[in-house]
Design a protein around this motif. Structure first.
Motif, PDB file in Angstrom:
ATOM      1  N   GLY A 172     -38.298  34.128 -88.251  1.00  0.00           N
ATOM      2  CA  GLY A 172     -38.387  35.232 -88.670  1.00  0.00           C
ATOM      3  C   GLY A 172     -37.490  36.709 -88.112  1.00  0.00           C
ATOM      4  N   HIS A 176     -31.908  35.682 -93.996  1.00  0.00           N
ATOM      5  CA  HIS A 176     -30.751  34.732 -94.675  1.00  0.00           C
ATOM      6  C   HIS A 176     -29.862  33.704 -93.516  1.00  0.00           C
ATOM      7  N   SER A 181     -33.115  29.670 -93.637  1.00  0.00           N
ATOM      8  CA  SER A 181     -33.934  30.355 -94.627  1.00  0.00           C
ATOM      9  C   SER A 181     -32.348  30.499 -95.810  1.00  0.00           C
ATOM     10  N   ASP A 182     -31.669  29.995 -95.760  1.00  0.00           N
ATOM     11  CA  ASP A 182     -30.428  30.008 -96.753  1.00  0.00           C
ATOM     12  C   ASP A 182     -29.906  28.724 -97.007  1.00  0.00           C
TER      13      ASP A 182
END
Ligand SMILES: Nc1ncnc2c1ncn2[C@@H]1O[C@H](COP(=O)(O)OS(=O)(=O)O)[C@@H](OP(=O)(O)O)[C@H]1O
Ligand SMILES: Nc1ncnc2c1ncn2[C@@H]1O[C@H](COP(=O)(O)OP(=O)(O)O)[C@@H](O)[C@H]1O
Length: 222
Positions: A172, A176, A181-182
């Motif tokens: 984390g 992005h 996470s993208d």
């Protein structure tokens, strides 16, 4: 209508004259794929092989361009916060869009200089890549944009993780992050689809060179 009164200026030396001097045609070879899929590695082998053949080629690489043409807001901090926020680029969708738009404009200039322009950017959004394709081909020729999908499964890229970025993204620490996470929107009909988890960079580079030869970009030198 453009209210800025900026007018396009025609060059005295044409692209065709530059290509005749180079003994090959210009184009953009656009490598796209996840971080760690092998874009830079394969593009560098292609660049080296083209250089050996006597071609005028140049590689625009993601990490390097983000240190120069397209720096992050933090890199522009000395210009003041407003300036840095306005012109600095991160990895949100609109930042990537502008990153790719500027790179596309540079690549288009290189093509008009008759050069074989190699680019290695994640360029995860189809619309951004297609915009560059239409810019390059509308200003130049239909076969000037060669999209090369460097395809390796996320698990393979994550296992390679040469910069430790996937580890940080999983923790984390990088927002992005493409693939984590993208999204990555794979090309639907790339000119070339390279299987990077199955073949060596040298074999993949040979596939690129064979394609350039097939479409007549480097016939006179190879
Ligand atoms: N959030 C996020 N997502 C993806 N990649 C990231 C991110 N943050 C930093 N990096 C590092 O920056 C390189 C990608 O920059 P690009 O300019 O190619 O990205 S993009 O085309 O605008 O999507 C990419 O380089 P490569 O690993 O060579 O692909 C990474 O090293
Ligand atoms: N075809 C391949 N087979 C095996 N390993 C590869 C291959 N291409 C690249 N690599 C390795 O994968 C890692 C990431 O390659 P890199 O070219 O930096 O990827 P990208 O530019 O897409 O982030 C490097 O350690 C590189 O040596």
């Amino acid at each position: 209508m453009d209210k800025t009164h900026v007018v396009w200026h025609a060059h005295n030396v044409s692209r065709e004259e530059r290509e005749a001097l180079n003994h090959h045609a210009g184009c953009v070879v656009w490598f796209t794929g996840l971080s760690g899929c092998g874009k830079s590695t394969v593009a560098n082998v292609v660049d080296r092989e083209l250089h050996k053949l006597g071609a005028r080629s140049f590689l625009l690489d993601g990490d390097n361009v983000r240190h120069s043409l397209n720096p992050s807001p933090a890199m522009l901090a000395s210009y003041g916060e407003t300036f840095a926020k306005r012109f600095g680029l991160g990895f949100a969708p609109e930042d990537r869009q502008e990153n790719i738009r500027r790179i596309g404009a540079v690549a288009e200039l290189f093509v008009s200089a008759g050069m074989i322009t190699l680019t290695a950017f994640v360029s995860p959004y189809r619309a951004d890549r297609n915009l560059v394709r239409s810019l390059v081909t509308s200003r130049g020729r239909a076969d000037d944009f060669i999209e090369v999908f460097v395809d390796a499964p996320l698990e393979v890229c994550e296992a390679r993780d040469p910069k430790g970025l996937y580890k940080k993204a999983r923790a984390g620490e990088i927002p992005h992050f493409t693939g984590i996470s993208d999204p990555y929107e794979a090309p639907e009909s790339p000119e070339l689809h390279l299987q990077s988890a199955e073949k060596s960079p040298e074999v993949l580079a040979a596939e690129v060179l064979a394609y350039l030869k097939k479409i007549g970009k480097i016939n006179a030198i190879s």
